[in-house]
Enzyme design. Structure first.
Site, short mmCIF file in Angstrom:
data_model
loop_
_atom_site.label_atom_id
_atom_site.label_comp_id
_atom_site.label_asym_id
_atom_site.label_seq_id
_atom_site.Cartn_x
_atom_site.Cartn_y
_atom_site.Cartn_z
N ASP A 10 0.84 -1.19 0.00
CA ASP A 10 0.00 0.00 0.00
C ASP A 10 0.89 1.25 0.00
OD1 ASP A 10 -2.30 1.67 0.38
OD2 ASP A 10 -1.98 1.63 2.54
N ASP A 21 -0.37 4.97 1.02
CA ASP A 21 -0.68 5.91 2.09
C ASP A 21 -0.59 5.23 3.45
OD1 ASP A 21 -1.27 7.72 0.05
OD2 ASP A 21 -3.37 7.14 0.01
#
Length: 170
Positions: free
Chosen positions: A7, A9
């Site tokens: 991922d 963020d």
């Protein structure tokens, strides 16, 4: 070769630092990160919804400490894909792509998946900061510690606190 899903963020990009800075800029309030344990970001940052919709929010995110070196390591050792929600906020799609190109030039466009839902993603390993994302994932699950997930316990994933720790495991 194992397929590793990472991922952006809260894992590669330091969203909390950015939200703290934007909150201080707009309200003058200095929020202490130590007081945010267990709070969803929407509760922790009163102007957060406005900030994530601002032009430049995702483009100017600070790089998470150790992520550049660790992702270079993972990229050399595994089939690496960066998978991030890019549809929720109007400016995030382009800004996330440009941010990756600047800070992680060794990751090709073919390794970037900006999507709406991560439910369509499969692989051997997923590293994310939101437990709802790896909930559907059948491979090995790692939750990258952030204030919003700090108090959650789940035997279905392994908690990691830094990129250094991830490199020791993988």
């Amino acid at each position: 070769m194992k397929k590793v899903i990472v991922d952006m963020d809260g894992v590669m990009a330091d969203v909390y630092h950015q939200l703290l800075q934007f909150e201080k800029r707009d309200s003058g309030d200095e929020i202490e990160i130590s007081g945010l344990a267990g709070l969803p970001e929407i509760e922790a940052f009163p102007n957060g919804k406005k900030h994530v919709n601002e032009i430049g929010f995702f483009r100017t995110l600070p790089v998470m400490e150790g992520s550049r070196e660790a992702l270079k390591y993972l990229n050399d050792k595994y089939e690496l894909y960066i998978v991030s929600a890019g549809m929720e906020f109007s400016n995030s799609l382009r800004e996330k792509f440009d941010w990756l190109a600047e800070h992680f030039p060794f990751i090709s466009w073919e390794q970037i998946v900006l999507c709406g839902s991560k439910k369509v993603v499969s692989g051997d390993v997923m590293i994310d900061d939101y437990p709802r994302n790896p909930d559907h994932f059948s491979g090995e699950k790692f939750i990258f510690t952030q204030p919003h997930n700090e108090l959650l316990e789940n035997e279905n994933y392994k908690r990691v606190n830094s990129w250094e720790e991830i490199m020791r495991i993988l």
